[in-house]
Each structure stands twice: as C-alpha cells, then as structure tokens.
Design a protein around this motif. Sequence first.
Motif, short mmCIF file in Angstrom:
data_model
loop_
_atom_site.label_atom_id
_atom_site.label_comp_id
_atom_site.label_asym_id
_atom_site.label_seq_id
_atom_site.Cartn_x
_atom_site.Cartn_y
_atom_site.Cartn_z
N ALA A 1 0.85 -1.21 0.00
CA ALA A 1 0.00 0.00 0.00
C ALA A 1 0.88 1.26 0.00
CB ALA A 1 -0.92 -0.01 1.21
N MET A 2 1.99 1.19 0.73
CA MET A 2 2.92 2.34 0.74
C MET A 2 3.52 2.55 -0.65
SD MET A 2 4.81 1.70 4.40
CE MET A 2 5.92 3.11 4.37
N ALA A 3 3.78 1.44 -1.33
CA ALA A 3 4.35 1.53 -2.69
C ALA A 3 3.34 2.16 -3.65
CB ALA A 3 4.79 0.16 -3.18
N VAL A 4 2.07 1.82 -3.47
CA VAL A 4 1.03 2.44 -4.32
C VAL A 4 1.01 3.94 -4.07
CG1 VAL A 4 -1.47 2.58 -4.74
CG2 VAL A 4 -0.39 0.35 -4.45
N LEU A 5 1.09 4.32 -2.79
CA LEU A 5 1.09 5.75 -2.45
C LEU A 5 2.31 6.44 -3.09
CD1 LEU A 5 -0.33 7.97 -0.79
CD2 LEU A 5 1.08 7.34 1.16
N SER A 6 3.49 5.82 -2.96
CA SER A 6 4.69 6.40 -3.59
C SER A 6 4.52 6.52 -5.10
CB SER A 6 5.93 5.54 -3.30
OG SER A 6 6.33 5.71 -1.97
N SER A 7 3.86 5.52 -5.69
CA SER A 7 3.72 5.54 -7.16
C SER A 7 2.90 6.75 -7.61
CB SER A 7 3.07 4.24 -7.66
OG SER A 7 1.67 4.27 -7.46
N GLN A 8 2.04 7.26 -6.73
CA GLN A 8 1.23 8.42 -7.10
C GLN A 8 1.78 9.74 -6.55
OE1 GLN A 8 -0.64 8.34 -9.38
NE2 GLN A 8 -2.28 6.84 -9.33
N VAL A 9 2.70 9.65 -5.60
CA VAL A 9 3.14 10.89 -4.94
C VAL A 9 4.59 11.26 -5.26
CG1 VAL A 9 3.41 12.07 -2.70
CG2 VAL A 9 1.51 10.52 -3.05
N THR A 10 5.47 10.25 -5.33
CA THR A 10 6.91 10.58 -5.49
C THR A 10 7.56 9.86 -6.68
OG1 THR A 10 7.64 8.74 -4.12
CG2 THR A 10 7.18 10.80 -2.98
N SER A 11 7.00 8.78 -7.16
CA SER A 11 7.65 7.87 -8.13
C SER A 11 8.95 7.31 -7.57
CB SER A 11 7.92 8.58 -9.46
OG SER A 11 6.71 8.97 -10.06
N GLY A 12 9.02 7.17 -6.26
CA GLY A 12 10.23 6.60 -5.63
C GLY A 12 11.28 7.66 -5.42
N THR A 13 12.39 7.25 -4.79
CA THR A 13 13.46 8.21 -4.50
C THR A 13 14.55 8.14 -5.57
OG1 THR A 13 14.88 9.09 -2.75
CG2 THR A 13 14.74 6.68 -2.91
N SER A 14 15.59 8.96 -5.40
CA SER A 14 16.64 9.09 -6.42
C SER A 14 17.36 7.78 -6.74
CB SER A 14 17.65 10.13 -5.91
OG SER A 14 18.94 9.83 -6.35
N SER A 15 17.49 7.49 -8.03
CA SER A 15 18.19 6.27 -8.48
C SER A 15 19.65 6.31 -8.03
CB SER A 15 18.11 6.17 -10.01
OG SER A 15 18.66 7.34 -10.60
N ILE A 16 20.24 7.50 -8.11
CA ILE A 16 21.67 7.68 -7.78
C ILE A 16 21.90 7.41 -6.29
CG2 ILE A 16 23.52 9.42 -7.72
CD1 ILE A 16 21.58 10.76 -10.04
N SER A 17 21.02 7.98 -5.48
CA SER A 17 21.14 7.78 -4.03
C SER A 17 20.96 6.31 -3.65
CB SER A 17 20.10 8.62 -3.30
OG SER A 17 20.32 9.98 -3.55
N GLN A 18 20.10 5.61 -4.39
CA GLN A 18 19.87 4.19 -4.07
C GLN A 18 21.14 3.38 -4.33
OE1 GLN A 18 15.93 2.40 -5.02
NE2 GLN A 18 15.48 4.38 -5.93
N LYS A 19 21.83 3.69 -5.41
CA LYS A 19 23.10 2.99 -5.69
C LYS A 19 24.13 3.32 -4.61
CE LYS A 19 22.83 0.65 -9.62
NZ LYS A 19 23.12 -0.77 -9.73
N ALA A 20 24.14 4.57 -4.17
CA ALA A 20 25.08 4.97 -3.11
C ALA A 20 24.74 4.23 -1.82
CB ALA A 20 24.99 6.49 -2.90
N ALA A 21 23.45 4.03 -1.56
CA ALA A 21 23.03 3.33 -0.34
C ALA A 21 23.48 1.87 -0.34
CB ALA A 21 21.52 3.43 -0.18
N VAL A 22 23.49 1.25 -1.52
CA VAL A 22 23.98 -0.14 -1.60
C VAL A 22 25.45 -0.17 -1.14
CG1 VAL A 22 24.51 -2.07 -3.16
CG2 VAL A 22 22.38 -0.77 -3.47
N ALA A 23 26.22 0.82 -1.58
CA ALA A 23 27.63 0.89 -1.17
C ALA A 23 27.74 1.15 0.33
CB ALA A 23 28.34 1.99 -1.96
N ALA A 24 26.82 1.93 0.87
CA ALA A 24 26.87 2.23 2.31
C ALA A 24 26.71 0.95 3.13
CB ALA A 24 25.76 3.22 2.67
N ILE A 25 25.79 0.10 2.73
CA ILE A 25 25.57 -1.15 3.48
C ILE A 25 26.84 -2.02 3.45
CG2 ILE A 25 24.30 -3.36 3.41
CD1 ILE A 25 21.82 -1.91 3.23
#
Length: 385
Positions: free
Chosen positions: A254-278
């Motif tokens: 349900a949260m994903a549905v909300l994101s799909s209408q409100v934000t289209s998700g967060t930055s692709s670049i930041s997500q790749k950086a987050a993988v490196a952070a982990i």
Amino acid sequence: MLSKRILQLKPSATLSLDAKVKQLQEAGMSIINLTVGEPDFETPAPIKKAGIKAIKEGFTHYTPAAGIKELRQAIAEKFLKENKIFYQPSEIIIGIGAKQMLYSVFQVLCQKGDEVLIPIPTWSTYVEQVKLAGAKPVFIPLKPPFKLTAGDLEKHILEKTKVILINTPSNPTGAIIEKTELEKIANLAVKKNIFIISDEVYEKMVYGKKHYSIAAFDENIKRLTITINSFSKTYAMTGWRIGYAAGPKKVIDAMAVLSSQVTSGTSSISQKAAVAAIGLHQTYIKNMIKEFKKRRDFIYSAFSKIKGISLTEPEGAFYAFLDIKELLSKTYLSSNDWVEVLFEKTKVAAVPGEAFYAPGYVRLSYAVSFKEIKEAVKRIKEFVK
Ligand code: PLP
C-alpha cells in the motif's frame, strides 16, 4: 484560500531554526549551531564514489516506486544479520528518508477516528503526520529518564487505538527502551491487536547499550510492526534522502502504491550509493560511535556540574536534553525565551523543549566538532552564571 489541513500544519521547528542559523552564518555571523540533527562527518568516500559511478553509467532514470531490487535485497540481509529479523525484499520499501516513510505509513494505516499513542517528549514530526492522516495523536507523558514502559501505554489504550509509536534511541532525549519493557510492549500490542511503528534511525548511536528491534521478538509482533530506518544518520547521508520501512507485505504494498502516485520513488543515484553504504567496512561505524561517545561523555559531565541545569545521561542518538526549569523560575518565563536570550548573548543556537512538547527543556545536538562543543559549554556556563 489554503486548505484547513495545511493551515493547521506546524512547520518543523528544528529545520527552520537550522535554516535560520545557516543563513546568519552565510551572512558572516560566527555561531555555534547546536540545533542540527545531522552528523558533522562527511559522507564516506566509497558511498560518494558509488553515486558518481551511477551518474557516469547513466543510472539516472526512474526506479520502481518501492526501490531497486539490489537495495531491498541488501537491506533484507542487513535486517537478518544485525536486527535478527527475517524480511523478504518484498516486505521492504525505500523512500525519501525515514520522514517520507513515516508519512506514508501513517497515511496507509490511519484515518479519522483512530488514535496513535506518542510518548512525550517527542520529535514533533510524528504528531503532525498523524494529524495529516486524519487521526488523533494521544500523548504519553514520560518523566526523566524518559524510558517508555508498557505500563505507561496500558492506561491510554482504547478501542480506537490503532498504533503505538516508539522511537529508540529517542530524539530528543537519547533514552533507550529497556529490552524487558520492549517485550512487554510487544505482548501488549499483540494482546490488543495494535500496530507498532518503530523508528530506529539512531540504532547505531548507542553508547555501551545494545539496540533491540521489537519486530525481532516473534512472529506475532512482527506481523504488527513497521520498522523504520534511514541512511541519514548512520552514514552521514542526510542530503541523499534514503530511508526505508519494513513490515507486513500488505502495508508495504500500500505504501508503494502511495509512492507511485506521490513521489515515483526516491533518487536512483542515491539508491546505488546506499547499496555501497551497506557494504561499508564496520570500522567506519566504530569510529563514528567512538567520537560521539567521547562528545556525549564530555557534555554530560560538564552540564551535570552546572547549577540550575539537570540532565539524564543520554544512552543513544546525539542529543543532550537539559532540564532548565530551575533557571526559568528566576529569570525567564519559558525555555523558548531562555534559548532566544542565550543566542543573543552567546551566539550558541539550541532548540527549546517546546519543539518537542516538553517546555522547560532545551535540546543540544552534539553532532558538531569537539572544539565547538567545548566552546559552547564554556559560553553556556558563563551565561547561566
Ligand atoms: N526519525 C527521527 C527520530 C529523526 O530524528 C529524524 C531526523 O531528524 C528522522 C526520523 C528523519 O530522518 P531522514 O533524514 O531519514 O528523513
């Protein structure tokens, strides 16, 4: 002209204070800014590099609204290894910081007629977000050392109680909920069929204590818990805007549905950086905690010696929460006044307790350099005299 909903919304006191201070600093004023809720460290180099690589390789388009598979998988592994919770990647959603994930989860779970229990002092965002969802925040007042117990909650539970909000370690008090109490809170929630939203963004900033995730206790509490976390504080990535939520698939979908209408998700670049952070080496975390602990010890010991100020030793996060009520009766009417005059006279900026529904208190962030903390303590000492 504006909607009632927006007219009733209070701006984030900490963000606006921080912005004001930064503006004055840019204009050339020398200020010690203890309002900030972000680490003073640089984002570690491997994380920055992964962001740059993503840009260079053209990973610059929309991602699935719930986040890229690689990051959801990496977070699932992190949960299992560090928090002892088994989540499938499909039970995890990535968003624009923990703040958006909290907004989203309140929207998805709550509506008019529902009540959300919020222990006080609290980060004011929860209160505003609950109201935005049409539900009613119900305050659970805590006394120093501000450690929530199941007993505190029990007397406020009604038929309409939909969610219990917990935040351990806490912003603004630094308190950690004891494991035995977390277990009792879990039993209570299961018995009454109430959701738990567990904000764990300060999980790594614990000094001598262990962090426990409530969802790890058993399957019964796991199916009622939405665990919220973020890369902001742990990896000094506040500006990258990556947070996440994990919980029952129905809620996450349900949260994903909300994101799909409100934000289209967060930055692709930041997500790749987050993988490196982990994947970052644990020494980074160890060094960060060591530095924060050094500052915490200093600040606690220094303020414990100042007459008129009292505080409990912060067990986690990076805030000291000073009780200045004794000083108020003598000179100033409120902690708001006190903080204002403190700033005028010493150029030390802090956040008044009113911002956390705790008048008579002041929050100081020690996510600034040791040198600045020392100087701030010196100036506050003089000011109180
Ligand atoms: N939760 C708490 C308790 C916080 O103090 C903060 C930030 O100050 C957040 C969540 C939000 O963090 P993020 O930067 O991930 O939105």
